[in-house]
Every structure is written in C-alpha cells, then in structure tokens.
Design a protein around this motif. Structure first.
Motif, PDB file in Angstrom:
ATOM      1  N   LEU A  44      52.754 -21.525  45.628  1.00 56.90           N
ATOM      2  CA  LEU A  44      51.532 -20.939  45.925  1.00 56.90           C
ATOM      3  C   LEU A  44      51.199 -21.435  47.388  1.00 56.90           C
ATOM      4  N   LEU A  45      51.231 -20.488  48.259  1.00 50.81           N
ATOM      5  CA  LEU A  45      50.991 -20.769  49.871  1.00 50.81           C
ATOM      6  C   LEU A  45      49.379 -20.323  50.190  1.00 50.81           C
ATOM      7  N   GLU A  46      48.875 -21.142  50.885  1.00 49.79           N
ATOM      8  CA  GLU A  46      47.504 -20.643  51.234  1.00 49.79           C
ATOM      9  C   GLU A  46      47.262 -20.880  52.769  1.00 49.79           C
ATOM     10  N   CYS A  47      46.741 -19.994  53.359  1.00 46.23           N
ATOM     11  CA  CYS A  47      46.555 -20.045  54.739  1.00 46.23           C
ATOM     12  C   CYS A  47      45.055 -20.803  54.908  1.00 46.23           C
TER      13      CYS A  47
ATOM     14  N   GLY B 248      41.961 -18.706  54.010  1.00 46.68           N
ATOM     15  CA  GLY B 248      41.960 -18.986  52.474  1.00 46.68           C
ATOM     16  C   GLY B 248      42.805 -17.863  51.895  1.00 46.68           C
ATOM     17  N   ARG B 249      43.613 -16.763  52.310  1.00 53.69           N
ATOM     18  CA  ARG B 249      44.252 -15.833  51.838  1.00 53.69           C
ATOM     19  C   ARG B 249      45.583 -16.752  51.124  1.00 53.69           C
ATOM     20  N   ARG B 250      45.958 -16.173  49.961  1.00 54.95           N
ATOM     21  CA  ARG B 250      47.013 -16.872  49.078  1.00 54.95           C
ATOM     22  C   ARG B 250      48.081 -15.931  48.387  1.00 54.95           C
ATOM     23  N   LEU B 251      49.284 -16.403  48.764  1.00 56.99           N
ATOM     24  CA  LEU B 251      50.579 -15.966  48.377  1.00 56.99           C
ATOM     25  C   LEU B 251      50.955 -16.622  47.282  1.00 56.99           C
ATOM     26  N   LEU B 252      51.428 -15.868  46.066  1.00 59.38           N
ATOM     27  CA  LEU B 252      52.300 -16.519  45.174  1.00 59.38           C
ATOM     28  C   LEU B 252      53.636 -15.829  45.111  1.00 59.38           C
ATOM     29  N   VAL B 253      54.469 -16.911  45.046  1.00 55.30           N
ATOM     30  CA  VAL B 253      55.976 -16.458  45.064  1.00 55.30           C
ATOM     31  C   VAL B 253      56.653 -16.483  43.551  1.00 55.30           C
TER      32      VAL B 253
ATOM     33  N   LEU C 252      45.867 -22.470  38.557  1.00 55.42           N
ATOM     34  CA  LEU C 252      46.473 -23.106  39.788  1.00 55.42           C
ATOM     35  C   LEU C 252      45.883 -22.675  41.003  1.00 55.42           C
ATOM     36  N   ALA C 253      45.754 -21.237  40.874  1.00 57.15           N
ATOM     37  CA  ALA C 253      45.122 -20.393  42.146  1.00 57.15           C
ATOM     38  C   ALA C 253      43.721 -20.090  42.156  1.00 57.15           C
ATOM     39  N   ASP C 254      43.044 -20.954  41.090  1.00 62.81           N
ATOM     40  CA  ASP C 254      41.570 -20.613  40.952  1.00 62.81           C
ATOM     41  C   ASP C 254      41.250 -19.191  40.815  1.00 62.81           C
ATOM     42  N   GLY C 255      42.209 -18.215  40.107  1.00 65.28           N
ATOM     43  CA  GLY C 255      42.085 -17.052  39.981  1.00 65.28           C
ATOM     44  C   GLY C 255      42.218 -16.203  41.358  1.00 65.28           C
ATOM     45  N   ARG C 256      42.473 -16.942  42.436  1.00 69.11           N
ATOM     46  CA  ARG C 256      42.367 -15.934  43.575  1.00 69.11           C
ATOM     47  C   ARG C 256      44.115 -15.842  44.127  1.00 69.11           C
ATOM     48  N   VAL C 257      44.546 -14.638  44.054  1.00 75.25           N
ATOM     49  CA  VAL C 257      45.853 -14.558  44.423  1.00 75.25           C
ATOM     50  C   VAL C 257      45.757 -13.200  45.236  1.00 75.25           C
TER      51      VAL C 257
ATOM     52  N   LEU D  13      60.137 -24.097  55.886  1.00 73.60           N
ATOM     53  CA  LEU D  13      60.407 -23.917  54.428  1.00 73.60           C
ATOM     54  C   LEU D  13      61.145 -22.441  54.296  1.00 73.60           C
ATOM     55  N   ALA D  14      62.261 -22.771  53.214  1.00 76.09           N
ATOM     56  CA  ALA D  14      62.932 -21.479  52.915  1.00 76.09           C
ATOM     57  C   ALA D  14      62.670 -21.328  51.312  1.00 76.09           C
ATOM     58  N   LEU D  15      62.136 -20.496  51.060  1.00 78.75           N
ATOM     59  CA  LEU D  15      61.866 -20.185  49.515  1.00 78.75           C
ATOM     60  C   LEU D  15      62.889 -19.189  48.990  1.00 78.75           C
ATOM     61  N   THR D  16      63.961 -19.741  48.368  1.00 82.49           N
ATOM     62  CA  THR D  16      65.146 -18.991  48.335  1.00 82.49           C
ATOM     63  C   THR D  16      65.538 -18.475  46.932  1.00 82.49           C
ATOM     64  N   GLY D  17      64.350 -18.269  46.019  1.00 81.74           N
ATOM     65  CA  GLY D  17      64.737 -17.555  44.733  1.00 81.74           C
ATOM     66  C   GLY D  17      66.008 -18.353  43.981  1.00 81.74           C
TER      67      GLY D  17
END
Length: 187
Positions: free
Chosen positions: A7-10, A14-19, A31-36, A119-123
C-alpha cells in the motif's frame, strides 16, 4: 500461499495505491482504512487478484493491469498498462516496467522517492535468487531475464530495493553478481 501486497500513499494528497489485492480483502481494507484509489495487479495469476472484486466493490478503486493480462482478472480493467507508462498516485509517479515471461503482461512499478530511495515492486518477475517461474519454457525464461536485465539492472542503481510478490525483499546490488549464473542454469 503467502503473498506480499503493498500500500503506497502520497503524503501530500492522501491518495492510495494498492499493489496486488492478493487475498483477505477485510485485512487489506483495514490496512487501508477502507480508502484505496487504485489497485495495480502485477500480473494475471489468481493468487495476485483473489481479493480484487471485494476491494474494488468496497472502495470504488480504479483497476490497472498489464494489457496482455487484463482478460485474466475477475473484474474489468479501467487502465491497461504498457511498458513506459507512468502511474500517478497523487504527487507520486511510478514507472511501469514490462517484464514479459512470467506472464505476457507482467509489470513492475518503480518509484524514485524524493528522498533518494528507489523501490521496484516486481510481482513474480524478480525475487532474491532469480527471476519468476516460466513453466520450463526456455523462450519465456530468456524473454523474462532479458527484460529484467535491460529494464531493471541496466537502468537502476544497485541500491534499488526489490519488493517481490512473495517472500523477502532484496536489492539489485545483492542480485547483480548472480545474473550470469541465472542465465546459465536456465531458471
């Protein structure tokens, strides 16, 4: 199967991205407090999107996936990603890196943090000790390793933190000495 979800947050917006909404939607939503705002699925394998329908239904999040893997998702994709695209999360910008081979549409996300971290999120395309599974197909393996070498190792610094879809993180510097061995062993 244990998966890593990120979970990345700006912090500016406050914008959030779930990978990878891999599993356990209630836990991810807590985890995201319901905000994605958006979910990127790194590739179309079921163990990386089991919670996607529930997360999207609860949050209205936009769905992003590599174009060639879109048909594998249990929900329609809003954005089809291609190598060279950029995913915006508020003020954050993540480079989309196509890493073909594990699946045709596998993507990694690279974040150059303003503080100097990379950071490299590589799946499932890069792990400590090698690249992802390619079903014993020599062509797929070569394509994946070529992409990993050309699109990650050749352009990113050794300090780049690799955050895979399963298991422990590593760095490009820790893995770089093994590239020739990976190619020689063929997996």
């Amino acid at each position: 199967m244990d998966n890593a979800c990120y979970l990345l947050e700006c912090t500016a917006t406050g914008r959030r991205l779930l990978v990878d909404a891999a599993d356990d939607a209630p836990r991810l939503l807590a985890l995201a407090d319901g905000r994605v705002d958006a979910v990127v699925t790194t590739h179309g394998h079921w163990d990386h999107h089991r919670a996607l329908p529930e997360v999207v239904a609860a949050t209205g999040a936009q769905v992003l996936v590599g174009a060639e893997d879109a048909a594998d998702l249990p929900v329609p994709a809003d954005v089809l990603l291609r190598h060279g695209d950029v995913v915006a999360v508020g003020a954050l910008r993540l480079d989309v890196v196509g890493l073909r081979g594990h699946t045709p549409g596998s993507v990694a996300l690279v974040l150059h943090d303003p503080g100097g971290r990379v950071l490299a999120l590589t799946g499932d395309s890069l792990f400590p000790g090698g690249v992802g599974a390619t079903g014993g197909d020599a062509g797929r393996f070569t394509r994946l390793l070529d992409d990993v070498e050309e699109r990650l190792f050749a352009v990113l610094p050794d300090r780049t933190e690799v955050l895979p879809g399963h298991g422990e993180p590593t760095t490009l510097g820790a893995e770089r000495p093994s590239l020739a061995d990976w190619r020689a062993r063929g997996w």
